[in-house]
Design an enzyme around this catalytic site. Sequence first.
Site, PDB file in Angstrom:
ATOM      1  N   GLU A 110      -6.692  -7.827  -1.046  1.00  0.00           N
ATOM      2  CA  GLU A 110      -6.727  -6.931   0.638  1.00  0.00           C
ATOM      3  C   GLU A 110      -8.471  -6.896   0.152  1.00  0.00           C
ATOM      4  OE1 GLU A 110      -2.955  -5.887   2.670  1.00  0.00           O
ATOM      5  OE2 GLU A 110      -4.670  -4.779   3.353  1.00  0.00           O
ATOM      6  N   GLU A 123       0.880  -1.384  -0.050  1.00  0.00           N
ATOM      7  CA  GLU A 123       0.129   0.159  -0.325  1.00  0.00           C
ATOM      8  C   GLU A 123       0.430   1.714   0.030  1.00  0.00           C
ATOM      9  OE1 GLU A 123      -2.930  -0.080   3.345  1.00  0.00           O
ATOM     10  OE2 GLU A 123      -4.077  -1.689   2.286  1.00  0.00           O
TER      11      GLU A 123
END
Length: 373
Positions: free
Chosen positions: A292, A200
């Site tokens: 995710e 991320e």
Amino acid sequence: MAHHRTTPAPDPTPGSSFAPARGRLLRTLGPAVVGALLLGAALFTGEPADRGEAVPVSDETALSAVDAHGQLQVCGLKLCDENGQPVQLTGMSSHGLQWFDDCLTDASLDALAGDWNADVLRVSMYIQEGGYETDPRGFTDRVHELVEEGTRRGLYVIVDWHMLTPGDPNHNTDLALDFFAEMAAAHSDKDNVLYEIANEPNGVSWDAVKGYSEQVIPVIREQDPEAVVLVGTRAWSSLGVSEGSDHSEIVADPVDADNIMYVYHFYAASHGGPHFDVFRQAAQELPLFVTEFGTQEHTGDGPDDFASAQAYLDFMAEEQISWVNWNFSDDFRSGAVFEPGTCAAGGPFGGTGALKPAGEWIREQIRTSGTGA
Ligand code: IDC
């Protein structure tokens, strides 16, 4: 490394349906032949007529995701199998290996493959927060082991370089180059490994993420030319939305590499509305993989919003977008599937006895979706 499992992984039990010989034999035959053979075998031996949802896929005649689909590839905007047919993988992400390694045991991985019917395991290796940078050798070895454990069970395995804080992936480029060169060399003969090069990115421009990707991807390709690579997107893999941008910056200036997909993450109770709108639009323009998501808030905790999560899942089923849920651990937060204490107790990992509400919901979703559904 801290909390590292010290006992070596035993060989699979003789006669177990996960025995590696079966996978190897099936892979040399190729998916189509194997499918026909196994279908024939199933008919011949007279499968029980009552194959209700309680029948585990660890059944001798069940094809694992990897046996059925082989080496993946990106075709157009879709993830496809080795025959060029679109395929949707569904499964679970581990929690950070530095904290919840004891939730990744023979028993829990057997349950993930056999009882949960997962196609894919994401191995979440944090870099900071007590992760890889504190013990590169220890964490690398553990990821190697987990790749083998997933392979033995016919799972696709996503090797997740879980950078998070700091949010600039370039902070870790040298470490990433070492790690991925070794991983890709060690597993180049496998057809079930995907590489996720930056979990991320946050607080950085798309340009910075693209630059990082164009350094790391060639190192992987040099060792393993066929592996699909997953590229995290700006603003916590929100396609830029959480920092006021959107996917158009990627469409305008894509990473210069083939056989890659862009990563989108969502937490259903936080990321309805504009996030979902951009995701739907992006699916028409970019190859996407959701590595995710949670049914809760972006903290991975708080109340579940199953309705919002279901809307996402329905869309991903229509579009054949693969997804992975966060997370396969017994952390106290609502997004960790097991009740606290489950892993130390050695289970149960199958069935619903030890599951939180989000766990029960996602297990059912995984059992009824993806390649084994
Ligand atoms: C969270 C974990 C939590 C841990 C924290 C550390 O649930 O136990 O303390 O990370 O940074 C992400 C991240 C993922 C987060 C998760 C939930 O990729 O690492 O896990 N999340 O906050 N992005 C959005 C949510």
